[in-house]
Design a protein around this motif. Structure first.
Motif, PDB file in Angstrom:
ATOM      1  N   ARG A   2      49.027  44.840  39.737  1.00 12.53           N
ATOM      2  CA  ARG A   2      48.519  44.169  40.928  1.00 12.53           C
ATOM      3  C   ARG A   2      47.104  44.686  41.174  1.00 12.53           C
ATOM      4  NH1 ARG A   2      51.730  41.441  44.143  1.00 12.53           N
ATOM      5  NH2 ARG A   2      50.620  41.919  46.049  1.00 12.53           N
ATOM      6  N   VAL A   3      46.181  43.755  41.385  1.00 10.50           N
ATOM      7  CA  VAL A   3      44.804  44.127  41.678  1.00 10.50           C
ATOM      8  C   VAL A   3      44.436  43.490  43.011  1.00 10.50           C
ATOM      9  CG1 VAL A   3      42.395  44.015  40.942  1.00 10.50           C
ATOM     10  CG2 VAL A   3      44.196  44.279  39.232  1.00 10.50           C
ATOM     11  N   ASP A   4      44.099  44.334  43.957  1.00 10.63           N
ATOM     12  CA  ASP A   4      43.742  43.882  45.304  1.00 10.63           C
ATOM     13  C   ASP A   4      44.802  42.949  45.880  1.00 10.63           C
ATOM     14  OD1 ASP A   4      41.425  45.408  45.248  1.00 10.63           O
ATOM     15  OD2 ASP A   4      40.227  43.777  44.402  1.00 10.63           O
ATOM     16  N   GLY A   5      46.060  43.285  45.606  1.00 10.98           N
ATOM     17  CA  GLY A   5      47.184  42.554  46.169  1.00 10.98           C
ATOM     18  C   GLY A   5      47.683  41.378  45.356  1.00 10.98           C
ATOM     19  N   ALA A   6      47.009  41.011  44.298  1.00 10.62           N
ATOM     20  CA  ALA A   6      47.415  39.864  43.485  1.00 10.62           C
ATOM     21  C   ALA A   6      47.951  40.322  42.133  1.00 10.62           C
ATOM     22  CB  ALA A   6      46.234  38.921  43.277  1.00 10.62           C
ATOM     23  N   GLU A   7      49.037  39.706  41.695  1.00 13.55           N
ATOM     24  CA  GLU A   7      49.560  39.979  40.356  1.00 13.55           C
ATOM     25  C   GLU A   7      48.584  39.422  39.331  1.00 13.55           C
ATOM     26  OE1 GLU A   7      52.334  41.551  39.243  1.00 13.55           O
ATOM     27  OE2 GLU A   7      53.011  42.050  41.259  1.00 13.55           O
ATOM     28  N   VAL A   8      48.205  40.240  38.362  1.00 11.12           N
ATOM     29  CA  VAL A   8      47.302  39.797  37.303  1.00 11.12           C
ATOM     30  C   VAL A   8      47.855  40.232  35.955  1.00 11.12           C
ATOM     31  CG1 VAL A   8      45.246  39.850  38.767  1.00 11.12           C
ATOM     32  CG2 VAL A   8      45.832  41.842  37.389  1.00 11.12           C
ATOM     33  N   ALA A   9      47.469  39.503  34.943  1.00 13.15           N
ATOM     34  CA  ALA A   9      47.832  39.857  33.575  1.00 13.15           C
ATOM     35  C   ALA A   9      46.601  39.661  32.712  1.00 13.15           C
ATOM     36  CB  ALA A   9      48.973  38.982  33.073  1.00 13.15           C
ATOM     37  N   ALA A  10      46.437  40.545  31.768  1.00 14.58           N
ATOM     38  CA  ALA A  10      45.302  40.441  30.846  1.00 14.58           C
ATOM     39  C   ALA A  10      45.795  40.760  29.447  1.00 14.58           C
ATOM     40  CB  ALA A  10      44.192  41.409  31.253  1.00 14.58           C
ATOM     41  N   ASP A  11      45.427  39.938  28.498  1.00 16.31           N
ATOM     42  CA  ASP A  11      45.749  40.209  27.106  1.00 16.31           C
ATOM     43  C   ASP A  11      44.738  41.209  26.573  1.00 16.31           C
ATOM     44  OD1 ASP A  11      47.905  38.429  26.980  1.00 16.31           O
ATOM     45  OD2 ASP A  11      46.553  36.741  26.614  1.00 16.31           O
ATOM     46  N   VAL A  12      45.212  42.422  26.370  1.00 24.71           N
ATOM     47  CA  VAL A  12      44.339  43.483  25.895  1.00 24.71           C
ATOM     48  C   VAL A  12      44.571  43.642  24.402  1.00 24.71           C
ATOM     49  CG1 VAL A  12      43.757  45.924  26.099  1.00 24.71           C
ATOM     50  CG2 VAL A  12      44.382  44.612  28.133  1.00 24.71           C
ATOM     51  N   ASP A  13      43.548  43.339  23.619  1.00 23.29           N
ATOM     52  CA  ASP A  13      43.686  43.410  22.165  1.00 23.29           C
ATOM     53  C   ASP A  13      42.959  44.614  21.564  1.00 23.29           C
ATOM     54  OD1 ASP A  13      41.140  42.550  22.626  1.00 23.29           O
ATOM     55  OD2 ASP A  13      41.296  40.698  21.465  1.00 23.29           O
ATOM     56  N   ARG A  14      42.345  45.415  22.425  1.00 22.05           N
ATOM     57  CA  ARG A  14      41.654  46.619  21.949  1.00 22.05           C
ATOM     58  C   ARG A  14      42.451  47.838  22.407  1.00 22.05           C
ATOM     59  NH1 ARG A  14      36.181  44.286  24.281  1.00 22.05           N
ATOM     60  NH2 ARG A  14      37.310  44.889  26.135  1.00 22.05           N
ATOM     61  N   PRO A  15      42.964  48.625  21.479  1.00 24.20           N
ATOM     62  CA  PRO A  15      43.718  49.813  21.879  1.00 24.20           C
ATOM     63  C   PRO A  15      42.857  50.732  22.739  1.00 24.20           C
ATOM     64  CG  PRO A  15      43.895  49.448  19.507  1.00 24.20           C
ATOM     65  CD  PRO A  15      42.872  48.482  20.027  1.00 24.20           C
ATOM     66  N   GLY A  16      43.420  51.195  23.821  1.00 27.53           N
ATOM     67  CA  GLY A  16      42.706  52.119  24.683  1.00 27.53           C
ATOM     68  C   GLY A  16      41.658  51.478  25.571  1.00 27.53           C
TER      69      GLY A  16
END
Length: 150
Positions: A2-16
């Protein structure tokens, strides 16, 4: 997460990948500034589960299921207004991190002494203001917020 109260999702393809990169590059949330990328300047300070952290040092993968608050969600209006009123904003690069640190401090200590303010802001570097105006802004915000309390 949750970012600033909103559910968010991000496809992270870079380790770390850092939380800072995810916020800015993937989610388009540019409030946290990218400066040193070493946790030395505080420009990228956000709250992670209520605690201040340098977003450049936190891997996004560590944030799954957690609460992130940026300058947008963490800083009450009296803090922002006090910075403007007291001239504690100049170039603005350090301002988001300072605002988050001050909001966290005032949440924990409603009327901090100068020494405590300096301690709480020790991880935030400002090259423009000389810090006195920032300390004045903290006192102004504290007084305003105290007036808002029952």
């Amino acid at each position: 997460m949750r970012v600033d109260g909103a559910e968010v999702a991000a496809d992270v393809d870079r380790p770390g990948e850092s939380l800072l990169s995810t916020l800015r590059d993937r989610l388009g949330l540019t409030g946290a500034k990218n400066a040193c990328e070493q946790g030395e300047c505080g420009s990228c300070t956000v709250l992670l589960d209520g605690d201040p952290v340098c977003a450049c040092l936190v891997a996004t993968a560590q944030c799954e299921g957690r609460e992130v608050q940026t300058v947008v969600g963490a800083v009450p209006r009296p803090v922002r207004d006090a910075f403007v009123q007291r001239g504690a904003v100049q170039c603005g690069f350090c301002t988001p991190g300072l605002l988050v640190a001050v909001a966290d401090l005032l949440r924990r200590e409603p009327d901090p002494a100068d020494a405590r303010i300096r301690e709480a802001l020790a991880g935030n570097l400002c090259r423009c203001t000389g810090y006195e105006k920032i300390i004045d802004a903290v006192h102004t915000a504290a007084a305003t917020m105290a007036g808002d309390r029952p």
